[in-house]
Design a protein around this motif. Structure first.
Motif, PDB file in Angstrom:
ATOM      1  N   VAL A   1      41.907  35.423  39.805  1.00 57.31           N
ATOM      2  CA  VAL A   1      42.867  34.541  38.953  1.00 57.31           C
ATOM      3  C   VAL A   1      44.085  34.730  39.428  1.00 57.31           C
ATOM      4  O   VAL A   1      44.577  35.800  39.292  1.00 57.31           O
ATOM      5  N   CYS A   2      44.758  33.615  39.635  1.00 60.00           N
ATOM      6  CA  CYS A   2      46.133  33.372  40.212  1.00 60.00           C
ATOM      7  C   CYS A   2      47.053  32.475  39.265  1.00 60.00           C
ATOM      8  O   CYS A   2      46.939  31.464  39.201  1.00 60.00           O
ATOM      9  N   GLU A   3      47.847  33.173  38.331  1.00 59.51           N
ATOM     10  CA  GLU A   3      48.475  32.610  37.346  1.00 59.51           C
ATOM     11  C   GLU A   3      50.160  32.417  37.644  1.00 59.51           C
ATOM     12  O   GLU A   3      50.742  33.470  37.682  1.00 59.51           O
ATOM     13  N   PRO A   4      50.651  31.255  37.586  1.00 58.45           N
ATOM     14  CA  PRO A   4      52.054  31.223  37.856  1.00 58.45           C
ATOM     15  C   PRO A   4      52.726  31.536  36.326  1.00 58.45           C
ATOM     16  O   PRO A   4      52.454  31.399  35.336  1.00 58.45           O
ATOM     17  N   LEU A   5      53.770  32.459  36.388  1.00 54.08           N
ATOM     18  CA  LEU A   5      54.487  33.171  35.487  1.00 54.08           C
ATOM     19  C   LEU A   5      55.547  32.336  34.810  1.00 54.08           C
ATOM     20  O   LEU A   5      56.181  32.155  33.981  1.00 54.08           O
TER      21      LEU A   5
ATOM     22  N   ASP B   1      44.886  38.782  38.976  1.00 54.86           N
ATOM     23  CA  ASP B   1      44.099  39.580  38.274  1.00 54.86           C
ATOM     24  C   ASP B   1      42.608  39.500  38.931  1.00 54.86           C
ATOM     25  O   ASP B   1      42.249  38.270  39.340  1.00 54.86           O
ATOM     26  N   LEU B   2      41.922  40.603  38.987  1.00 57.29           N
ATOM     27  CA  LEU B   2      40.439  40.669  39.525  1.00 57.29           C
ATOM     28  C   LEU B   2      39.609  41.254  38.427  1.00 57.29           C
ATOM     29  O   LEU B   2      39.907  42.165  37.981  1.00 57.29           O
ATOM     30  N   TYR B   3      38.651  40.493  38.053  1.00 58.65           N
ATOM     31  CA  TYR B   3      37.702  40.751  37.063  1.00 58.65           C
ATOM     32  C   TYR B   3      36.194  40.968  37.786  1.00 58.65           C
ATOM     33  O   TYR B   3      35.885  40.552  38.561  1.00 58.65           O
ATOM     34  N   VAL B   4      35.468  41.610  36.976  1.00 61.01           N
ATOM     35  CA  VAL B   4      34.072  41.744  37.564  1.00 61.01           C
ATOM     36  C   VAL B   4      33.473  41.547  36.223  1.00 61.01           C
ATOM     37  O   VAL B   4      33.313  42.159  35.273  1.00 61.01           O
TER      38      VAL B   4
ATOM     39  N   LEU C   1      32.466  42.193  30.832  1.00 60.81           N
ATOM     40  CA  LEU C   1      33.442  41.602  31.770  1.00 60.81           C
ATOM     41  C   LEU C   1      34.539  42.783  31.673  1.00 60.81           C
ATOM     42  O   LEU C   1      34.822  43.408  30.511  1.00 60.81           O
ATOM     43  N   GLN C   2      35.135  42.931  32.596  1.00 58.85           N
ATOM     44  CA  GLN C   2      36.184  44.000  32.818  1.00 58.85           C
ATOM     45  C   GLN C   2      37.105  43.660  34.201  1.00 58.85           C
ATOM     46  O   GLN C   2      36.913  43.083  35.052  1.00 58.85           O
ATOM     47  N   ASN C   3      38.395  43.909  33.626  1.00 63.54           N
ATOM     48  CA  ASN C   3      39.425  43.779  34.634  1.00 63.54           C
ATOM     49  C   ASN C   3      39.588  45.172  35.319  1.00 63.54           C
ATOM     50  O   ASN C   3      39.801  46.240  34.984  1.00 63.54           O
ATOM     51  N   ILE C   4      39.433  44.836  36.824  1.00 66.46           N
ATOM     52  CA  ILE C   4      39.575  45.944  37.664  1.00 66.46           C
ATOM     53  C   ILE C   4      40.749  46.297  38.623  1.00 66.46           C
ATOM     54  O   ILE C   4      40.843  47.192  39.263  1.00 66.46           O
ATOM     55  N   TRP C   5      41.636  45.007  38.636  1.00 67.47           N
ATOM     56  CA  TRP C   5      42.879  45.232  39.396  1.00 67.47           C
ATOM     57  C   TRP C   5      43.767  43.950  38.945  1.00 67.47           C
ATOM     58  O   TRP C   5      43.463  42.956  38.645  1.00 67.47           O
ATOM     59  N   SER C   6      45.034  44.410  39.052  1.00 64.77           N
ATOM     60  CA  SER C   6      46.072  43.463  38.667  1.00 64.77           C
ATOM     61  C   SER C   6      47.442  43.732  39.323  1.00 64.77           C
ATOM     62  O   SER C   6      47.639  44.853  39.779  1.00 64.77           O
ATOM     63  N   THR C   7      48.074  42.855  39.547  1.00 62.49           N
ATOM     64  CA  THR C   7      49.586  42.847  40.337  1.00 62.49           C
ATOM     65  C   THR C   7      50.307  41.530  39.924  1.00 62.49           C
ATOM     66  O   THR C   7      49.733  40.679  39.413  1.00 62.49           O
ATOM     67  N   GLN C   8      51.806  41.546  40.364  1.00 62.64           N
ATOM     68  CA  GLN C   8      52.473  40.803  40.268  1.00 62.64           C
ATOM     69  C   GLN C   8      53.415  40.435  41.370  1.00 62.64           C
ATOM     70  O   GLN C   8      53.792  41.491  41.870  1.00 62.64           O
TER      71      GLN C   8
ATOM     72  N   THR D   1      34.991  52.152  46.615  1.00 64.01           N
ATOM     73  CA  THR D   1      36.223  53.121  46.078  1.00 64.01           C
ATOM     74  C   THR D   1      36.860  52.243  44.768  1.00 64.01           C
ATOM     75  O   THR D   1      37.475  52.967  44.035  1.00 64.01           O
ATOM     76  N   GLY D   2      36.553  50.937  44.757  1.00 63.99           N
ATOM     77  CA  GLY D   2      37.421  49.933  43.593  1.00 63.99           C
ATOM     78  C   GLY D   2      38.898  50.360  44.116  1.00 63.99           C
ATOM     79  O   GLY D   2      39.730  49.842  43.213  1.00 63.99           O
ATOM     80  N   GLU D   3      39.346  50.164  45.394  1.00 62.99           N
ATOM     81  CA  GLU D   3      40.811  50.183  45.960  1.00 62.99           C
ATOM     82  C   GLU D   3      40.985  48.905  46.737  1.00 62.99           C
ATOM     83  O   GLU D   3      39.990  48.273  47.303  1.00 62.99           O
ATOM     84  N   MET D   4      42.273  48.554  46.276  1.00 62.30           N
ATOM     85  CA  MET D   4      42.658  47.270  47.291  1.00 62.30           C
ATOM     86  C   MET D   4      43.719  47.580  48.371  1.00 62.30           C
ATOM     87  O   MET D   4      44.571  48.393  48.024  1.00 62.30           O
TER      88      MET D   4
END
Length: 393
Positions: A211-215, A227-230, A238-245, A291-294
């Motif tokens: 998901v890409c949300e304009p702030l 945000d990246l969910y699985v 459902l789980q949030n597994i990664w986020s950034t801005q 690894t769950g890494e980006m």
């Protein structure tokens, strides 16, 4: 007539090779192998389910009509075998309706959405309303995917609550086996703005949601929440597994055996995609299933004006769009993963990449409000464009 006969013979073979059953074997739900009859095809996810490869026959919706391309015989046309049909009215088997969202073959049947979810045989006969899906009748952003015994629907519900805008991204799940069962919530999130971008990607027993949300909506680079969910389709969790801005945008999201690949770009000009000399940076990032890494690659400065860039099966393809009088054209370049140019060419119209097969990159070309057909840019000769389906004007 010869094409129609060949196509009917092929359909008979394909349809009798599958059971056409709606029941999904639940013991395979956790399978970590690709299930050809039941899994969303990862190589065509950029088409958002408007293209499907079923046993060497390509199906795609073009201008609200269903077309096929037989990779073995090279024949193509509208999917209708009725001898008396002129293929130009709504009574034709190939006519799917207005605002078609998605075309998918699942377990020997053809499904598409146009207000409701329809189902038919592979030749378009025995058409029926399969079921009503939430959001499908009123929402142009609605998408559907059939995967391992369930239908997943995503859409953005736009409304107002107590004077404030309320924009909900909803992803729901429906049973293929029990058409009377209620939908189940997979994802529901409220956002202040309606221009939310989202991508659904399936890998075996998991659904990944980016998901890409304009702030805020401002001039210049827009800040985004990423945000990246699985979603575990067996445990229904459902789980949030990664986020950034940041101010980065995404062009496409692809699936590999090792993880998810994202192609990013950053606008440096005035949000112009045609007739521009802007030089935008692009780069890839990869999310590892293990690894769950980006991790991100280094940025690459595109050639001036090449503002539409895609990452497809280990290749980059970039387009420079121009208007010349009333005519729209696009120049393109194909690169390897190290950005070495493999070939270049030009086309009339506006390109849409939908995926790839073993012979090359698959795309549609828009001319005005319509599409002119289905084409392929070969891996071994990327300076040519092969027409697979051409629409008569």
């Amino acid at each position: 007539m010869r094409k129609a006969v060949l196509f009917l013979v092929l359909l008979f073979i394909v349809m009798n090779g599958g059971c056409g059953s709606e029941a999904f074997p639940q013991n395979l739900l956790r399978s970590q192998s690709f299930l050809e009859e039941y899994d969303v095809q990862p190589e065509y996810v950029m088409a958002e389910n408007t293209f499907y490869n079923d046993h060497s026959v390509y199906y795609t919706c073009i201008n609200n009509w269903l077309y096929y391309y037989d990779t073995k015989t090279g024949s193509s046309g509208k999917v209708c075998g009725k001898a008396e049909c002129n293929h130009d009215t709504a009574s034709c088997n190939a006519y799917l309706g207005e605002i078609v969202s998605g075309v998918q073959v699942y377990d020997g049947k053809l499904y598409w959405m146009s207000g409701v979810l329809y189902r038919s045989d592979l030749n378009g006969e025995n058409r029926e309303i399969y079921r009503v899906l939430e959001g499908s009748a009123v929402n142009m952003s609605c998408r559907f995917y059939i995967h391992r015994g369930s239908i997943y629907v995503s859409f953005i519900a736009i409304g107002v609550e107590e004077g404030d805008a309320r924009n909900e991204l909803r992803i729901t799940r429906y049973s293929m086996e029990d058409r009377d069962a209620s939908e189940e919530e997979v994802f529901t999130q409220t956002y202040p703005y309606s221009n939310i971008e989202h991508w659904c990607r399936f890998y075996r027993d998991k659904l990944y949601i980016r998901v890409c949300e304009p702030l805020e909506l401002i001039e210049g680079p827009t800040p985004y929440q990423h945000d990246l969910y699985v979603y575990d389709i067996a445990d229904k969790e459902l789980q949030n597994i990664w986020s950034t801005q940041d101010s980065d945008r995404l062009r496409n999201v692809t699936v590999t055996e090792d993880g998810l690949e994202f192609l990013h770009f950053r606008m440096t000009g005035d949000y112009i995609f045609i007739n521009t000399e802007d030089q935008w940076p692009v780069w890839r990032s990869e999310y590892s299933f293990e690894t769950g890494e980006m991790k991100s690659e280094e940025e690459h400065a595109m050639d001036p004006g090449y503002t539409m860039v895609y990452w497809v099966e280990g290749h980059y393809i970039a387009f420079r769009n121009t208007w010349i009088g009333e005519e729209e054209k696009a120049s393109y370049r194909m690169y390897d993963e190290s950005w070495n140019v493999l070939g270049e060419g030009e086309m009339e119209g506006r390109p849409y990449i939908i995926g790839a097969d073993e012979k090359g990159i698959l795309l549609k070309i828009g001319v005005g409000m319509a599409e002119s057909g289905l084409y392929r840019i070969p891996w071994d000769n990327p300076s040519v464009i092969e027409p697979l389906i051409q629409i008569e004007s």
